[in-house]
Design a protein around this motif. Structure first.
Motif, PDB file in Angstrom:
ATOM      1  N   ALA A 115      31.925  43.792  38.417  1.00 26.77           N
ATOM      2  CA  ALA A 115      32.584  44.205  37.177  1.00 26.77           C
ATOM      3  C   ALA A 115      33.614  43.171  36.755  1.00 26.77           C
ATOM      4  N   ALA A 116      33.801  43.030  35.463  1.00 27.79           N
ATOM      5  CA  ALA A 116      34.794  42.082  34.954  1.00 27.79           C
ATOM      6  C   ALA A 116      36.186  42.417  35.458  1.00 27.79           C
ATOM      7  N   THR A 117      36.453  43.693  35.725  1.00 26.15           N
ATOM      8  CA  THR A 117      37.776  44.126  36.177  1.00 26.15           C
ATOM      9  C   THR A 117      37.948  44.049  37.695  1.00 26.15           C
ATOM     10  N   CYS A 118      36.932  43.587  38.406  1.00 27.36           N
ATOM     11  CA  CYS A 118      37.050  43.414  39.857  1.00 27.36           C
ATOM     12  C   CYS A 118      38.103  42.355  40.148  1.00 27.36           C
ATOM     13  N   THR A 119      39.045  42.657  41.022  1.00 24.61           N
ATOM     14  CA  THR A 119      40.091  41.677  41.350  1.00 24.61           C
ATOM     15  C   THR A 119      39.606  40.713  42.430  1.00 24.61           C
ATOM     16  N   ILE A 120      40.325  39.606  42.549  1.00 29.16           N
ATOM     17  CA  ILE A 120      39.983  38.620  43.579  1.00 29.16           C
ATOM     18  C   ILE A 120      40.138  39.239  44.966  1.00 29.16           C
ATOM     19  N   ALA A 121      41.162  40.069  45.152  1.00 28.23           N
ATOM     20  CA  ALA A 121      41.370  40.729  46.442  1.00 28.23           C
ATOM     21  C   ALA A 121      40.206  41.654  46.780  1.00 28.23           C
ATOM     22  N   GLN A 122      39.713  42.407  45.798  1.00 30.45           N
ATOM     23  CA  GLN A 122      38.576  43.292  46.027  1.00 30.45           C
ATOM     24  C   GLN A 122      37.321  42.497  46.374  1.00 30.45           C
ATOM     25  N   LEU A 123      37.106  41.395  45.680  1.00 31.37           N
ATOM     26  CA  LEU A 123      35.934  40.560  45.952  1.00 31.37           C
ATOM     27  C   LEU A 123      36.011  39.964  47.353  1.00 31.37           C
ATOM     28  N   SER A 124      37.194  39.516  47.741  1.00 30.89           N
ATOM     29  CA  SER A 124      37.379  38.940  49.070  1.00 30.89           C
ATOM     30  C   SER A 124      37.099  39.968  50.164  1.00 30.89           C
ATOM     31  N   ARG A 125      37.631  41.180  49.997  1.00 30.45           N
ATOM     32  CA  ARG A 125      37.404  42.225  50.996  1.00 30.45           C
ATOM     33  C   ARG A 125      35.921  42.585  51.095  1.00 30.45           C
ATOM     34  N   PHE A 126      35.272  42.657  49.947  1.00 27.64           N
ATOM     35  CA  PHE A 126      33.842  42.982  49.939  1.00 27.64           C
ATOM     36  C   PHE A 126      33.030  41.910  50.651  1.00 27.64           C
ATOM     37  N   ALA A 127      33.380  40.647  50.429  1.00 26.83           N
ATOM     38  CA  ALA A 127      32.614  39.542  51.005  1.00 26.83           C
ATOM     39  C   ALA A 127      32.606  39.581  52.524  1.00 26.83           C
ATOM     40  N   TRP A 173      41.875  41.454  24.986  1.00 28.64           N
ATOM     41  CA  TRP A 173      41.575  42.310  26.128  1.00 28.64           C
ATOM     42  C   TRP A 173      42.570  42.029  27.243  1.00 28.64           C
ATOM     43  N   LEU A 174      43.023  43.077  27.900  1.00 31.23           N
ATOM     44  CA  LEU A 174      43.946  42.949  29.026  1.00 31.23           C
ATOM     45  C   LEU A 174      43.247  43.420  30.293  1.00 31.23           C
ATOM     46  N   GLY A 175      43.020  42.484  31.228  1.00 32.03           N
ATOM     47  CA  GLY A 175      42.445  42.842  32.525  1.00 32.03           C
ATOM     48  C   GLY A 175      43.552  42.901  33.552  1.00 32.03           C
ATOM     49  N   GLY A 176      43.707  41.810  34.307  1.00 36.24           N
ATOM     50  CA  GLY A 176      44.828  41.739  35.241  1.00 36.24           C
ATOM     51  C   GLY A 176      46.099  41.237  34.585  1.00 36.24           C
ATOM     52  N   GLY A 177      45.958  40.460  33.512  1.00 32.76           N
ATOM     53  CA  GLY A 177      47.113  39.974  32.755  1.00 32.76           C
ATOM     54  C   GLY A 177      47.789  38.754  33.344  1.00 32.76           C
ATOM     55  N   THR A 178      47.234  38.169  34.409  1.00 26.53           N
ATOM     56  CA  THR A 178      47.930  37.062  35.069  1.00 26.53           C
ATOM     57  C   THR A 178      48.006  35.818  34.196  1.00 26.53           C
ATOM     58  N   TYR A 179      47.026  35.629  33.317  1.00 26.40           N
ATOM     59  CA  TYR A 179      47.128  34.511  32.367  1.00 26.40           C
ATOM     60  C   TYR A 179      47.933  34.925  31.133  1.00 26.40           C
ATOM     61  N   LEU A 180      47.655  36.090  30.585  1.00 28.37           N
ATOM     62  CA  LEU A 180      48.321  36.508  29.352  1.00 28.37           C
ATOM     63  C   LEU A 180      49.842  36.485  29.491  1.00 28.37           C
ATOM     64  N   PHE A 181      50.342  36.912  30.642  1.00 22.96           N
ATOM     65  CA  PHE A 181      51.784  36.993  30.836  1.00 22.96           C
ATOM     66  C   PHE A 181      52.374  35.730  31.477  1.00 22.96           C
ATOM     67  N   SER A 182      51.583  34.677  31.545  1.00 23.56           N
ATOM     68  CA  SER A 182      52.069  33.447  32.170  1.00 23.56           C
ATOM     69  C   SER A 182      52.683  32.475  31.180  1.00 23.56           C
ATOM     70  N   PHE A 230      41.357  29.651  44.852  1.00 23.18           N
ATOM     71  CA  PHE A 230      42.319  30.099  43.855  1.00 23.18           C
ATOM     72  C   PHE A 230      43.703  29.549  44.182  1.00 23.18           C
ATOM     73  N   LEU A 231      44.374  29.035  43.164  1.00 18.28           N
ATOM     74  CA  LEU A 231      45.780  28.666  43.308  1.00 18.28           C
ATOM     75  C   LEU A 231      46.574  29.921  42.946  1.00 18.28           C
ATOM     76  N   ALA A 232      46.815  30.786  43.944  1.00 14.28           N
ATOM     77  CA  ALA A 232      47.289  32.129  43.622  1.00 14.28           C
ATOM     78  C   ALA A 232      48.343  32.619  44.598  1.00 14.28           C
ATOM     79  N   SER A 233      49.368  33.256  44.038  1.00 19.43           N
ATOM     80  CA  SER A 233      50.349  33.972  44.844  1.00 19.43           C
ATOM     81  C   SER A 233      49.758  35.312  45.263  1.00 19.43           C
ATOM     82  N   PHE A 234      50.492  36.036  46.113  1.00 22.44           N
ATOM     83  CA  PHE A 234      50.065  37.369  46.533  1.00 22.44           C
ATOM     84  C   PHE A 234      49.851  38.264  45.311  1.00 22.44           C
ATOM     85  N   LYS A 235      50.745  38.202  44.354  1.00 16.13           N
ATOM     86  CA  LYS A 235      50.654  39.063  43.175  1.00 16.13           C
ATOM     87  C   LYS A 235      49.417  38.733  42.350  1.00 16.13           C
ATOM     88  N   ILE A 236      49.177  37.441  42.132  1.00 16.39           N
ATOM     89  CA  ILE A 236      48.001  37.044  41.355  1.00 16.39           C
ATOM     90  C   ILE A 236      46.726  37.419  42.098  1.00 16.39           C
TER      91      ILE A 236
END
Length: 283
Positions: A73-85, A33-42, A103-109
């Motif tokens: 939703a499983a496809t909810c991004t961290i940015a979306q969750l942060s804005r909602f909170a 399954w491909l969601g955001g792909g940040t792990y798959l493409f790492s 999260f240890l995350a860049s802007f893109k992640i």
């Protein structure tokens, strides 16, 4: 990173069996399954041949249910969750942002990584595991034939990088109950260096109705441990419960922290949380 063994990227909405309303491509060996792909493409994924893309499923990222619970939703991004909170009117709202910022995350992640991906990676330091386990979240899983089942997030993660997912099964969403959203929460995190990966992350949730306290241990352990107390415990009870529940083999050990240090920090941070929430509970 290029995944040079992947021969096809398929939209998950294609090839939908008539009995399945949410969409699925027939599963085969070498699929992921491909969601955001940040792990798959790492890093290299030499076992993969096809990616089944969930990004166009159109699932609502966050939904308040009639009973007051919150479905993520499983496809909810961290940015979306942060804005909602930031707009969430609930006592537990600060915990969302605290875990997002763990999260240890860049802007893109930050803008691509998904809640579902973080859970399904099953990494001890996964902050979405910390958040959803702390708030007694329930994962909704869907098999290839459309069969649904539910399991607690604390049980969904079974070890470091391991989760309770059958072949081709999909994490559809996580639901947080209204009662825990109304809880008073506390958050503590430790890392070996500033802005580093969590070596220990402990949360507390004080139930507003019966005064019970849940202390959830993550990052320091190979899987989440949610410890529930009918009333706020004293220092000895809390320490003994952690020692009895978390076995020697359950403490994680890697370059981001030795197991002895993780255990020490967990006990220390748990006591800080007990004191913070215990004062409110009158203990």
């Amino acid at each position: 990173m290029d995944l040079n063994t992947v021969l096809e990227v398929r939209d998950a909405r294609l090839g939908v069996p008539p009995s399945v309303s949410w969409g699925s491509a027939p599963w085969r060996t070498g699929d992921a399954w491909l969601g955001g792909g940040t792990y798959l493409f790492s890093e290299p994924q030499p076992h993969l041949r096809r990616l089944v893309d969930l990004s166009r499923m159109g699932w609502e990222p966050l939904t308040r249910q009639p009973d007051g619970s919150l479905e993520i939703a499983a496809t909810c991004t961290i940015a979306q969750l942060s804005r909602f909170a930031r707009t969430l009117r609930a006592p537990a709202a600060p915990l969302f942002e605290q875990c997002c910022r763990a999260f240890l995350a860049s802007f893109k992640i930050w803008n691509m990584a998904t809640v579902g991906g973080n859970l399904c990676n099953g990494l001890p330091a996964g902050p979405m595991i910390s958040l959803t386990a702390a708030l007694d979240g329930t994962a909704l899983l869907q098999a290839q034939d459309g069969t649904l089942r539910r399991t607690k997030v604390a049980d969904f993660i079974t070890g470091a990088g391991r989760k309770d997912l059958a072949e081709g099964e999909l994490l559809r969403s996580v639901t947080l109950p209204a009662r825990t959203l109304a809880a008073r929460t506390a958050f503590r995190q430790a890392s070996l260096y500033g802005l580093g990966r969590s070596g220990a992350l402990v949360t507390g949730a004080l139930d507003p109705l019966d005064g019970s306290l849940a202390v959830t241990v993550t990052a320091a352990t190979v899987r989440p441990f949610r410890l529930w107390f009918p009333t706020a415990p004293d220092a000895r009870e809390l320490r003994d419960t952690i020692e009895w529940t978390v076995g020697d083999g359950d403490w994680f050990d890697d370059i981001h922290g030795l197991s002895a240090w993780r255990r020490h920090m967990t006990l220390r941070l748990s006591e800080e949380i007990r004191q913070e929430l215990g004062r409110e509970a009158g203990r």
